[in-house]
Write a protein that holds these residues in place. Sequence first.
Motif: not given
Length: 860
Positions: A587, A593-597, A632-633, A589, A666, A636
């Motif tokens: 996992r 954005t703080g997302e953890q794909p 989902a991401l 980060q 993600q 970019r």
Amino acid sequence: MSIPLGVRAHAGTVALLAVLAAVACLLVSGLPRTMQASYDEALRRSLATAGVARTDLVVTGAPALPAGEMHSRAEFEAAGRRWRGLIPAALRPLVAPGGHISAKTFRTPADGTGDIREFVNLGWLSDADRRVTWVRGRAPGAPSSMRYMGSAIPVIEVGIAEEAEARMGLRVGQMRLLGASVSTAVRIVGVYRAANPADPAWGHDADMLHVTRVVPMDGPEELHTTTLMSDAGLAALSDRTRTLTYRWILPLDPWGANALDAPGIPPAVADFHRQVDVQGDGTISYRLVSGLPQLIDAFMTALSAAQTVLYLVLGGLFAVALGVIALAVRLLTDRLERTLALARARGAALWQVVAAGAGLTALTVVPAALAGYGLSFLPAGPALPIVHIGPAVVVVAAVAFAGTRVALAHRAPLRERRADLAAVRPSARRVTVEALVVVLALAGAYALRARGPSGTAQQDPYLLLIPVALTLAAALITLRCHPYPLRLVVRLAAKGRSAVPFLGLARAARQRFTGALPVLILLPALSLSVFAAVIHEGITTTQLLASWQKVGAPIKVTSIEDIPADVIERVRRAPGVDEVALALTGRAQIPDTGEQPYTVAVQLDAWRRVTEGAPITPPALSGATSALLSPALGQRGAFDLTWLSEAPVNGRGVIDSVPGFYSSGQFILLPWEVLPWPAANTLLIKGDIAPAELARLVPSATVETQAAALRDIQADPLTATVRTTMVVVTVALGAYALVAIVMSLVAGAEGRTRTISLLRTLGLSDRQARWLVLLELLPVVLITAPVGVALGMILPAALGPGVDVSVFAGGLPVTGHAPGLLTPLALAAGLALCALAGSYAHATLTRRRNLDAALRVGGE
């Protein structure tokens, strides 16, 4: 006319009709029974493998006041009897006897915690005496009391699981204070283990065997365990902190379920839920917890897809079988025509003639239908209404067709007609009806594609009618159009030097019997058999793809921790290992954005070598910082990613899934070179090595194989039923197509024999006779076969999303429907060989006929 005499005089035709009727009744009664038995097996297997935590009916109680608390086994058992009395009738066959009751606290903090917070919950099981074995100490006894901070608090004797002793440092003889305000104390008196770890009941009480580790986002690590106390301990169990829960487990018996009653299960569970809710009062509240409705809904969705596909092909098979039986009945009535015409001329009433024809048909069909109906009970399965209705339909249709045809043919005595003349021009009404059928079929197919799936688990009558309408429309178009190219060919043949092509094609153009009915049989038989073969091949191909998508390699080794380099090297050198690709998952980060794909880094070049020749191809990435992102991401550009260390990453596109790793949510795919140091917790292996050997080399890992994943997908009973039924229907329809060709040949045998015998007196050779018969049959085969095969290949695309068979292909959509050439070529070759063999046999038999008979009046 004497019916037994008619049976003896036309024994061959009677035997053929009897065999066709028996086979049709066997298919229409036996296949639904077998299919329904497989549906039941699929439902039972899905419930048995889902886990008791999802299938069992669990009544939970939460006391709100001391008056709602229960402190004795008798109170719990009385409540359990009340719950069983409230079970709706639709659920009673599914609820097995037995079950158990539990009382537990949750999130009960223990004293003396440091960096790791410990929660020691209190638990009671009604059947603990048979489910646990005490390995140290003794079983808990009655509670006592002690003074704490000036107050008396209960001391409950408990036992702990072996895992709690090992991971939490709990020991026999130890005392722990419980509760945020210390309302209870426990004394550990014994250590237990499960008497039978495989007992499904532990699915509800795994917290009493294992320690649960929880890492909150904003707090220290937590360890949770649930202890075991005796019946006497219930007297001291109270809900002062509102963390006490009672549970009555009503176990489900998967083998009592059947697919016919499955639609009524979710409403019954909802009814039970309402009855449980109203049992509560202000002192205690009750509710029902069960995942059974969701399981049944998922099964009904898969079942609906299976039934849709199977009903399509079985309905077509039944229609073709009735058509072939009608062809045989027509052949029989043609054989009786002279006898019945003579009886009519001598004064027999029309009803007597009709009774003779229909009676002979009934005498043939009824015993055969009963035989087929009886044989259909050999396979296991419930007797659905179609099992009884199908044979009755066969008998009624055959007898009614025979009576109607005889009545039309002999409504007037001595009614002369020529069977070799061209058909009369169709009426305007008939043309209008046929055009309406074609328009409605095309409009229905368009509307079905535009509408998409019905979105329900119920059968869609609209979907079931469209393929029949399309097949009928194609048959009508073929019937109306095929005379025009045939007449053109006859004109061309008339200009040739040889008379054989002209005579053969002219007879084909004038034979009404070998026109309409055989086309109406051959075309749906061919189209539906090809349709079944296309769907079967599409499922098989997609199943293979799904197995590769699931595993990502011939063999995948996944470890819960990084695999040491020396272990990886031992795997590379192991006998049978051809190639190894390293991968690391975890996992990450995205700080911005703080997302953890979820992230996977793979040796892409090695992975391509591992999957060489497979239906999946690993994506290509250029550059050590390139990345592919999930939908989902989204798209970019450059961004920072924190994983092992912080590194810049350049988005190079979107990828729907990473085979063997992620397919939803993600996720990010990176080249292995992006890692700051070599690390791997997944091995993608190509080679021939036993999974057990890999498990021995990497003890901390689980081993998956693509072959095992494919077996699991194909082992589903619904999937096996669909594939098997497709094969059976393909073979049966192909056989019916051949029978239709043979009967078309036999139908005109008398007139054809007379013609060939007459032509032999004019010098016709044996070779020319065979060509004459073959040319008479060719138009039916050459015109109908391509149309039927083409329609069968088009039907899956024409039905579009209405036929969703993804549930049988590992969840992947079955698209493309690209069939192989084997089935169409086999069917075409079979029809051609049948025509050749028939022409040869017929010409050989006519050669034995006395040529003097051809010169007599009437050709007799």
